[in-house]
Design a protein around this motif. Structure first.
Motif, short mmCIF file in Angstrom:
data_model
loop_
_atom_site.label_atom_id
_atom_site.label_comp_id
_atom_site.label_asym_id
_atom_site.label_seq_id
_atom_site.Cartn_x
_atom_site.Cartn_y
_atom_site.Cartn_z
N GLY A 1 0.78 -1.22 0.00
CA GLY A 1 0.00 0.00 0.00
C GLY A 1 0.81 1.27 0.00
N THR A 2 2.00 1.25 -0.59
CA THR A 2 2.81 2.46 -0.68
C THR A 2 2.69 3.05 -2.08
OG1 THR A 2 4.76 1.13 -1.22
CG2 THR A 2 4.43 1.70 1.10
N ARG A 3 3.13 4.30 -2.22
CA ARG A 3 2.99 5.00 -3.49
C ARG A 3 4.06 4.55 -4.49
NH1 ARG A 3 2.06 8.78 0.54
NH2 ARG A 3 0.15 10.04 0.33
N ALA A 4 3.63 4.28 -5.71
CA ALA A 4 4.56 3.95 -6.80
C ALA A 4 3.79 4.02 -8.10
CB ALA A 4 5.17 2.57 -6.61
N THR A 5 4.51 4.17 -9.19
CA THR A 5 3.87 4.10 -10.49
C THR A 5 3.51 2.65 -10.79
OG1 THR A 5 4.04 4.83 -12.80
CG2 THR A 5 5.99 3.78 -11.83
N SER A 6 2.74 2.42 -11.86
CA SER A 6 2.31 1.06 -12.19
C SER A 6 3.46 0.24 -12.75
CB SER A 6 1.17 1.10 -13.20
OG SER A 6 1.64 1.57 -14.45
N LEU A 7 3.37 -1.06 -12.58
CA LEU A 7 4.36 -1.95 -13.17
C LEU A 7 4.34 -1.83 -14.69
CD1 LEU A 7 6.46 -4.21 -12.73
CD2 LEU A 7 4.57 -5.86 -12.90
N ASP A 8 3.16 -1.68 -15.28
CA ASP A 8 3.07 -1.53 -16.73
C ASP A 8 3.93 -0.38 -17.23
OD1 ASP A 8 0.61 -2.76 -15.61
OD2 ASP A 8 -0.01 -2.90 -17.70
N SER A 9 3.84 0.76 -16.56
CA SER A 9 4.58 1.94 -17.03
C SER A 9 6.09 1.72 -16.92
CB SER A 9 4.15 3.19 -16.24
OG SER A 9 4.54 3.10 -14.88
N VAL A 10 6.53 0.99 -15.90
CA VAL A 10 7.95 0.70 -15.76
C VAL A 10 8.42 -0.21 -16.89
CG1 VAL A 10 9.67 -0.46 -14.32
CG2 VAL A 10 7.98 1.05 -13.27
N VAL A 11 7.65 -1.25 -17.18
CA VAL A 11 8.05 -2.21 -18.22
C VAL A 11 8.06 -1.54 -19.59
CG1 VAL A 11 7.50 -4.41 -19.32
CG2 VAL A 11 7.20 -4.14 -16.86
N LYS A 12 7.14 -0.61 -19.84
CA LYS A 12 7.13 0.11 -21.12
C LYS A 12 8.39 0.93 -21.31
CE LYS A 12 2.10 0.54 -21.42
NZ LYS A 12 0.96 1.49 -21.35
N CYS A 13 9.06 1.30 -20.24
CA CYS A 13 10.34 1.99 -20.34
C CYS A 13 11.50 1.00 -20.42
CB CYS A 13 10.55 2.89 -19.13
SG CYS A 13 9.35 4.22 -18.93
N GLU A 14 11.48 -0.02 -19.58
CA GLU A 14 12.61 -0.94 -19.45
C GLU A 14 12.80 -1.81 -20.69
OE1 GLU A 14 14.90 -1.04 -17.29
OE2 GLU A 14 14.22 -1.04 -15.20
N HIS A 15 11.70 -2.31 -21.26
CA HIS A 15 11.80 -3.18 -22.43
C HIS A 15 12.01 -2.31 -23.66
CE1 HIS A 15 10.87 -6.16 -25.50
NE2 HIS A 15 10.85 -7.10 -24.56
N LYS A 16 13.22 -2.32 -24.20
CA LYS A 16 13.59 -1.35 -25.22
C LYS A 16 12.72 -1.44 -26.47
CE LYS A 16 18.41 -0.58 -23.84
NZ LYS A 16 18.32 -1.21 -22.52
N TYR A 17 12.30 -2.64 -26.86
CA TYR A 17 11.45 -2.76 -28.05
C TYR A 17 10.06 -2.21 -27.78
CZ TYR A 17 9.11 -4.67 -32.13
OH TYR A 17 8.39 -4.80 -33.29
N TRP A 18 9.45 -2.58 -26.65
CA TRP A 18 8.13 -2.05 -26.30
C TRP A 18 8.21 -0.53 -26.14
CZ3 TRP A 18 4.73 -4.16 -21.67
CH2 TRP A 18 3.43 -3.67 -21.80
N SER A 19 9.28 -0.04 -25.54
CA SER A 19 9.45 1.39 -25.38
C SER A 19 9.47 2.10 -26.72
CB SER A 19 10.74 1.67 -24.60
OG SER A 19 10.87 3.05 -24.31
#
Length: 466
Positions: free
Chosen positions: A109-127
């Motif tokens: 229950g702590t503040r963070a962005t969504s996992l989806d948004s992180v993966v869209k940055c980290e995965h270079k092809y998806w990004s």
């Protein structure tokens, strides 16, 4: 994916919990907390009222092939055993730290962005797919078939180009290639090494919903991108309540005829109209990514001859490498923004309230392997820092350790030391750097496999792109 921007709700004992929560020290767990960043975290505004707790060591997180499931379970065991409120869970490293933070935030229950948004940055092809939907400021790109007997560049792409895994650490396994022979050799090396990071990343891909364009694209993917030219710059910012804010633009300056960084320098010397364009592109891309309540950094190329801007990559976290630079110039490290967003407190960066007008992080490198003898002691380093005001030093290898054994190196060089300098102008930054290199007086054994191409002193910057 559920929204992860709610505050911590873990109950604590006592009848005056609400009053205590306003006055007690905050408990912040830092995934991958390291000794170099602990004093910098404490230098953030309000840092004196925060208790920083390590959550998994950085060696445990980035050495060898990690198991995200095991790391997640280990972190949850530590957090479940903590009998006080958990106010925030943060991190400032790439995968797997960047992805563990939202996974843990959802559970606690702590503040963070969504996992989806992180993966869209980290995965270079998806990004790249996400970037292409909103901006033209990116190179041509495509997948490379790692299983082909004779792999070829994607159709329509021209040399020179870069080939790289969809995910890596510190430009590991990223190769610039100028012809088919170099392309084939680079792809062979990527094929042999892609699983170390790509296989664990597939655990994360299983946690998110991917678009049709990502069908069949996993973590062990090779990406080719046409080479961009010009000067490099880094944009740092954050997203809060859907609004994208850029708080700093830095110059990234390479060694001559090399893709390896010599230094990051803040603030940028780019023209104001170019900086405004960088703000605009960053805003469009990050809104597309869907990040919320988190920091980011984006790397760009700017070509002064054509005026073109090319987006190199998006990082779903601020750069801990830049923390001291912001502290020197603006008065607080950029960790302040991360902490403020995670705690729901003030996250705005001050402007030019630091001691120095400019600051730089220098990468003292060698370009061939060697062993280091007589590494300076902590007392030696403290003495140099006292003798040269506005300097911080982090020597990377231990005594006798081979540079080639160090983790998180790029494909072309070895980092010997990180040297931070603050000064009134660029000349003073360079002069302090040269003094530190001379004072360190590092002794190297005979290089293995050739002669070093330089010592890393600033005299080599005369032909660089700055």
């Amino acid at each position: 994916m559920a929204d992860r921007t709610r505050t911590a709700t873990r109950p604590s004992a006592g009848t005056n919990e609400a009053a205590d929560a306003r006055t007690r020290e905050k408990n912040v767990f830092v995934v991958g907390l390291d000794d170099a960043n602990l004093p910098t975290l404490r230098a953030a505004r309000g840092g004196e009222h925060i208790r920083f707790h390590p959550l998994l060591g950085i060696d445990r997180l980035q050495h060898g092939e990690v198991s995200v499931a095991e790391l997640r379970a280990e972190a949850e065991e530590i957090l479940d055993g903590f009998d006080e409120p958990i106010d925030a869970i943060v991190g400032y490293w790439d995968f797997p730290v960047s992805t563990l933070v939202p996974l843990l935030a959802e559970r606690y229950g702590t503040r963070a962005t969504s996992l989806d948004s992180v993966v869209k940055c980290e995965h270079k092809y998806w990004s790249r797919l996400e970037q292409a939907a909103v901006v033209d400021d990116h190179p041509r790109f495509g997948q490379v078939d790692l299983g082909a007997d004779e792999p070829l560049p994607p159709e329509g792409m021209n040399f020179p180009m870069w080939v790289k895994p969809a995910l890596s650490y510190s430009s590991e396994l990223a190769f610039g290639v100028g012809n088919q022979e170099e392309f084939a050799a680079a792809v062979a090396r990527i094929r042999d090494g892609v699983a170390r990071v790509g296989r664990p990343f597939e655990y994360i891909l299983d946690q998110v919903s991917t678009p049709p364009e990502m069908a069949g694209v996993g973590g062990q993917v090779c990406l080719a991108e046409e080479t961009m030219t010009g000067v490099q710059a880094a944009v740092e910012g954050y997203v809060h309540d859907g609004e994208v804010t850029v708080y700093g633009v830095l110059d990234s300056i390479n060694y001559p005829d090399s893709s390896s960084f010599l230094r990051h320098q803040y603030p940028s010397r780019l023209p104001e109209d170019v900086i405004r364009r960088l703000h605009d592109i960053s805003g469009r891309v990050m809104r597309r990514i869907g990040m919320e309540g988190a920091t980011f950094s984006i790397e760009y190329f700017y070509d002064p001859e054509t005026g073109d801007i090319g987006l190199l990559e998006i990082n779903p976290r601020h750069s801990q490498s830049h923390a001291e630079l912001f502290e020197y110039v603006d008065g607080v490290p950029n960790h302040h923004v991360m902490l403020g967003l995670a705690l729901g407190t003030d996250h705005t960066m001050p402007f030019r309230e630091g001691e120095y007008a400019m600051a730089a992080k220098w990468y003292y490198r060698r370009f061939s392997d060697a062993a280091v003898h007589e590494v300076p002691t902590p007392a030696d380093i403290a003495r140099i820092e006292m003798d040269i005001p506005g300097v911080r030093i982090d020597v990377r290898p231990h005594e006798g350790e081979r540079l080639g054994e160090l983790p998180e190196q790029d494909s072309y060089s070895y980092e010997v030391a990180h040297i931070f300098t603050g000064g009134r102008d660029e000349d003073e930054l360079r002069e302090k750097y040269d003094r530190v290199v001379a004072a360190l007086d590092l002794d190297f054994a005979e290089p293995v496999g050739g002669t070093s191409t330089g010592t890393g002193t600033s005299t080599s910057t005369s032909t660089s792109t700055d």
